[in-house]
Scaffold this active site. Structure first.
Site, PDB file in Angstrom:
ATOM      1  N   CYS A   1      21.165  -4.276  19.624  1.00  0.00           N
ATOM      2  CA  CYS A   1      21.665  -3.311  18.914  1.00  0.00           C
ATOM      3  C   CYS A   1      23.151  -3.390  18.733  1.00  0.00           C
ATOM      4  CB  CYS A   1      21.496  -1.946  19.408  1.00  0.00           C
ATOM      5  SG  CYS A   1      21.892  -2.040  21.262  1.00  0.00           S
TER       6      CYS A   1
ATOM      7  N   GLU B   1      21.576  -3.412   9.005  1.00  0.00           N
ATOM      8  CA  GLU B   1      21.270  -3.890  10.171  1.00  0.00           C
ATOM      9  C   GLU B   1      20.071  -4.724  10.217  1.00  0.00           C
ATOM     10  OE1 GLU B   1      19.298  -1.709  13.528  1.00  0.00           O
ATOM     11  OE2 GLU B   1      20.753  -2.368  14.663  1.00  0.00           O
TER      12      GLU B   1
ATOM     13  N   GLU C   1      19.126   6.602  20.488  1.00  0.00           N
ATOM     14  CA  GLU C   1      19.944   5.479  20.788  1.00  0.00           C
ATOM     15  C   GLU C   1      19.485   4.566  19.516  1.00  0.00           C
ATOM     16  OE1 GLU C   1      22.352   5.001  23.025  1.00  0.00           O
ATOM     17  OE2 GLU C   1      21.855   6.206  24.645  1.00  0.00           O
TER      18      GLU C   1
ATOM     19  N   LYS D   1       6.164   5.354  25.941  1.00  0.00           N
ATOM     20  CA  LYS D   1       5.489   4.542  24.883  1.00  0.00           C
ATOM     21  C   LYS D   1       6.394   3.278  24.395  1.00  0.00           C
ATOM     22  CE  LYS D   1       5.370   4.065  20.646  1.00  0.00           C
ATOM     23  NZ  LYS D   1       5.200   2.673  20.167  1.00  0.00           N
TER      24      LYS D   1
HETATM   25  P1  NAD Z   1      11.780   1.133  15.707  1.00  0.00           P
HETATM   26  O1  NAD Z   1      12.499   2.143  15.327  1.00  0.00           O
HETATM   27  O2  NAD Z   1      11.075   0.642  14.523  1.00  0.00           O
HETATM   28  O3  NAD Z   1      10.821   1.524  16.806  1.00  0.00           O
HETATM   29  C1  NAD Z   1      11.359   1.853  18.102  1.00  0.00           C
HETATM   30  C2  NAD Z   1      10.036   2.633  18.800  1.00  0.00           C
HETATM   31  O4  NAD Z   1       9.665   3.748  17.955  1.00  0.00           O
HETATM   32  C3  NAD Z   1       8.654   1.800  18.813  1.00  0.00           C
HETATM   33  O5  NAD Z   1       8.120   2.267  19.962  1.00  0.00           O
HETATM   34  C4  NAD Z   1       7.998   2.234  17.754  1.00  0.00           C
HETATM   35  O6  NAD Z   1       6.470   2.479  17.893  1.00  0.00           O
HETATM   36  C5  NAD Z   1       8.377   3.704  17.678  1.00  0.00           C
HETATM   37  N1  NAD Z   1       8.038   4.376  16.455  1.00  0.00           N
HETATM   38  C6  NAD Z   1       8.097   3.966  15.215  1.00  0.00           C
HETATM   39  N2  NAD Z   1       7.931   4.985  14.185  1.00  0.00           N
HETATM   40  C7  NAD Z   1       7.298   5.932  15.056  1.00  0.00           C
HETATM   41  C8  NAD Z   1       7.080   7.586  14.535  1.00  0.00           C
HETATM   42  N3  NAD Z   1       6.907   7.740  13.269  1.00  0.00           N
HETATM   43  N4  NAD Z   1       7.080   8.434  15.681  1.00  0.00           N
HETATM   44  C9  NAD Z   1       7.341   7.944  16.806  1.00  0.00           C
HETATM   45  N5  NAD Z   1       7.646   6.672  17.059  1.00  0.00           N
HETATM   46  C10 NAD Z   1       7.739   5.892  16.192  1.00  0.00           C
HETATM   47  O7  NAD Z   1      12.829   0.013  16.353  1.00  0.00           O
HETATM   48  P2  NAD Z   1      12.398  -1.401  16.730  1.00  0.00           P
HETATM   49  O8  NAD Z   1      12.353  -2.285  15.606  1.00  0.00           O
HETATM   50  O9  NAD Z   1      11.427  -1.278  17.673  1.00  0.00           O
HETATM   51  O10 NAD Z   1      13.731  -1.737  17.433  1.00  0.00           O
HETATM   52  C11 NAD Z   1      14.996  -2.503  16.692  1.00  0.00           C
HETATM   53  C12 NAD Z   1      15.816  -1.042  16.786  1.00  0.00           C
HETATM   54  O11 NAD Z   1      16.301  -0.383  17.946  1.00  0.00           O
HETATM   55  C13 NAD Z   1      17.306  -1.471  15.944  1.00  0.00           C
HETATM   56  O12 NAD Z   1      17.560  -0.702  15.159  1.00  0.00           O
HETATM   57  C14 NAD Z   1      18.334  -1.482  17.220  1.00  0.00           C
HETATM   58  O13 NAD Z   1      19.354  -1.383  16.726  1.00  0.00           O
HETATM   59  C15 NAD Z   1      17.647  -0.333  18.063  1.00  0.00           C
HETATM   60  N6  NAD Z   1      18.256  -0.375  19.179  1.00  0.00           N
HETATM   61  C16 NAD Z   1      19.017   0.584  19.663  1.00  0.00           C
HETATM   62  C17 NAD Z   1      19.730   0.537  21.043  1.00  0.00           C
HETATM   63  C18 NAD Z   1      20.683   1.165  21.498  1.00  0.00           C
HETATM   64  O14 NAD Z   1      20.860   1.568  22.489  1.00  0.00           O
HETATM   65  N7  NAD Z   1      21.418   1.819  20.451  1.00  0.00           N
HETATM   66  C19 NAD Z   1      19.180  -0.522  21.890  1.00  0.00           C
HETATM   67  C20 NAD Z   1      18.086  -1.442  21.565  1.00  0.00           C
HETATM   68  C21 NAD Z   1      17.567  -1.320  20.172  1.00  0.00           C
END
Ligand code: NAD
Ligand code: MN
Length: 497
Positions: free
Chosen positions: A302, A401, A267, A191
């Protein structure tokens, strides 16, 4: 026209056909009720494509197919050497379609085309290739038992895996999961983020061409609170792997507890300290790295080095060096191969980053550079890389963040204070340490609670080493052989002799 020209990529973008449908059981399909959502390019705010809006019906269909193929065994029970060959073909196809995938990534989420070509595509290819190459070289174990029994310790594919990924490195984050998940024999439902679905959708066709059997790899574009939530609550998904924010990671653990206790591996976010001591080997080099650590990928990383901890005795000198280094990072048209700062992924994120810049000013941090919207392309979402000094670790810009190029400079007096500030955060993803003192470097590396520690560099890493977080930056690890732990169950079989 050559690939080093903006016009080349603009032409390529015009002639691109974009696939927006979901991929279920080996075919591209519309959502059952034909609903779609708009994919808007952050480069100019213009619509790129309509994307299938997946929800419960599509999730159920994909899980049913994924389960059936897993049970059938075409993939799950194939010899590792056979899966390896197909995964290597998959990696080759990603490489061969690198230009198209890079362009889709840039159009969809705004990163500079040069980064998409030189960072994202090679990263994705290497991830798939490395995991594929490993899969026929991992042995199981035999327990050191007494003479009259045999204890076998084996690893089995977990079954149906859902992978929910973010928008900042859409292809790479997907491939960090797909490499080990598919190589280990699982069926996968990917997804992508609603903000960046295009490369994931394209990947499905390449997987099919490579020979991955129908139903083994499915892609469901849609929103987190819709299809994402359905997957997280689904009773027939064995493992959920996630990259994204800490808030959503926590929610997924709740969904797992409310449903079938599926394994959840996350992650999540970070607020990583980059700690510069007065005895750093080369302050100019450290300053360049500090600027890159917050400017690369528009700060949407991240592991962004968003908290710059500087020893008080060199504070003014070092801030001046970072300020100079940040001049090199300027927002431009992401399709221009000379651009190093692209567009912010969408309007929501654009407003969020700007709101943090306002908070920084309100809380009386000192604005050193940036702080404004930029407009290299009309209609797009851009922000100047921004640095604040005189930041207290409790201010919003140091605590939260932001996921944008907003650097918070915090000064410290001694090692103990540096450690305290570095660890005074719910996150624990990464940390940088700059010093010529070997003993201090090791002392700091041990004291900092983070999954990756970089000494006299920023952002070291490779498929050969695990990546992931301590504390609320997540659990489990992507990359390296450790990643396979997430995609396999450990079984002990006892045989009486
Ligand atoms: P997000 O948490 O908003 O979304 C991530 C994914 O989760 C998306 O596909 C989104 O549609 C899905 N999602 C959102 N709500 C959901 C729910 N209720 N149920 C199931 N799925 C749901 O994050 P983002 O804004 O897409 O990405 C940025 C974040 O990702 C930052 O916090 C960043 O630090 C983190 N990140 C972490 C790493 C790592 O390896 N630690 C790498 C890249 C990004
Ligand atoms: Mn997009």
């Amino acid at each position: 026209m050559s690939k080093t020209d903006l016009t080349y990529w603009q032409q390529q973008a015009k002639s691109l056909t974009i696939e927006g449908r979901a991929f279920i059981n080996g075919d591209y399909v519309d959502a059952q009720n034909k609903e779609t959502f708009a994919c808007i390019s952050p480069i100019d705010g213009k619509p790129l494509a309509e994307i299938a809006l997946c929800a419960e019906a599509e999730a159920n269909q994909a899980v049913t197919c994924a389960r059936a193929t897993f049970e059938h065994g075409d993939w799950s029970k194939a010899a590792p050497v056979k899966r390896k060959a197909i995964m290597l073909k998959f990696a080759d196809l990603i490489e061969q379609h690198g230009d198209e995938l890079a362009l889709l990534e840039t159009l969809d989420m705004g990163k500079p085309i040069s980064d998409a070509l030189n960072v994202d595509i090679p990263g994705a290819v290497r991830s798939i290739r490395w995991s594929a190459e490993a899969i026929d070289k991992i042995y199981d174990e035999v327990a050191p038992t007494s003479e009259n029994e045999l204890g076998l310790i084996t690893r089995e594919a977990v079954g149906v895996v859902a992978a929910i990924v973010p928008w900042n490195f859409p292809l790479v984050m997907a491939c960090w999961k797909l490499g080990p998940a598919l190589s280990a024999g699982n069926s996968v439902i990917l997804k992508p983020s609603e903000k960046s679905p295009l490369t994931a959708i394209k990947l499905a066709a390449l997987a099919k061409s490579a020979g991955i059997p129908d139903g083994v790899f499915n892609v469901l574009p849609g929103f987190g609170h819709q299809v994402g939530k359905v997957l997280a609550l689904h009773k027939d998904i064995d493992t959920l792997v996630f990259t994204g924010s800490t808030g959503i990671a926590k929610q997924l653990m709740i969904y797992a507890g409310e449903s079938n206790m599926k394994r959840v591996w996350t992650e999540a976010g970070g607020k990583s300290p980059n700690i510069v001591f007065a005895d750093a080997p080369n302050l100019a080099e450290a300053a360049n790295a500090a600027a890159g650590a917050i400017c690369f990928n528009q700060g949407e990383v991240c592991t962004a080095g968003s908290r710059l901890l500087v020893e008080a005795s060199i504070k003014d000198e070092f801030i001046a060096l970072v300020k100079t280094a940040m001049q090199h990072w300027r927002p431009g048209n992401p399709l221009d191969p000379n651009t190093n700062v692209g567009a912010i992924v969408d309007q929501i994120q654009h407003e969020r980053v700007l709101s943090y810049i306002e908070k920084g000013k309100e809380q009386k941090a000192s604005l050193c550079c940036g702080g404004n919207k930029a407009q290299p392309v009309a209609g797009g979402f851009y922000i100047e890389p921004t640095m604040f000094s005189e930041v207290d670790n409790n201010m919003a810009i140091a605590a939260d963040e932001i996921f944008g190029s907003v650097l918070s400079v915090i000064s410290f007096e001694n090692i103990a204070e540096a450690i305290n500030i570095a660890n005074d955060t719910p996150y624990g993803l990464a940390a940088g340490i700059w010093t010529s003192d070997l003993s201090k470097a090791h002392q700091m590396a041990k004291a900092v609670r983070a999954g990756s520690v970089w000494v006299n560099q920023w952002d070291g890493g490779d498929m050969t080493a695990p990546f992931g977080g301590f504390k609320q930056s997540g659990n489990g690890r992507d990359k390296s052989l450790h990643a396979f732990d997430k995609y396999t169950e450990l079984k002990a079989t006892w045989i009486k002799l």
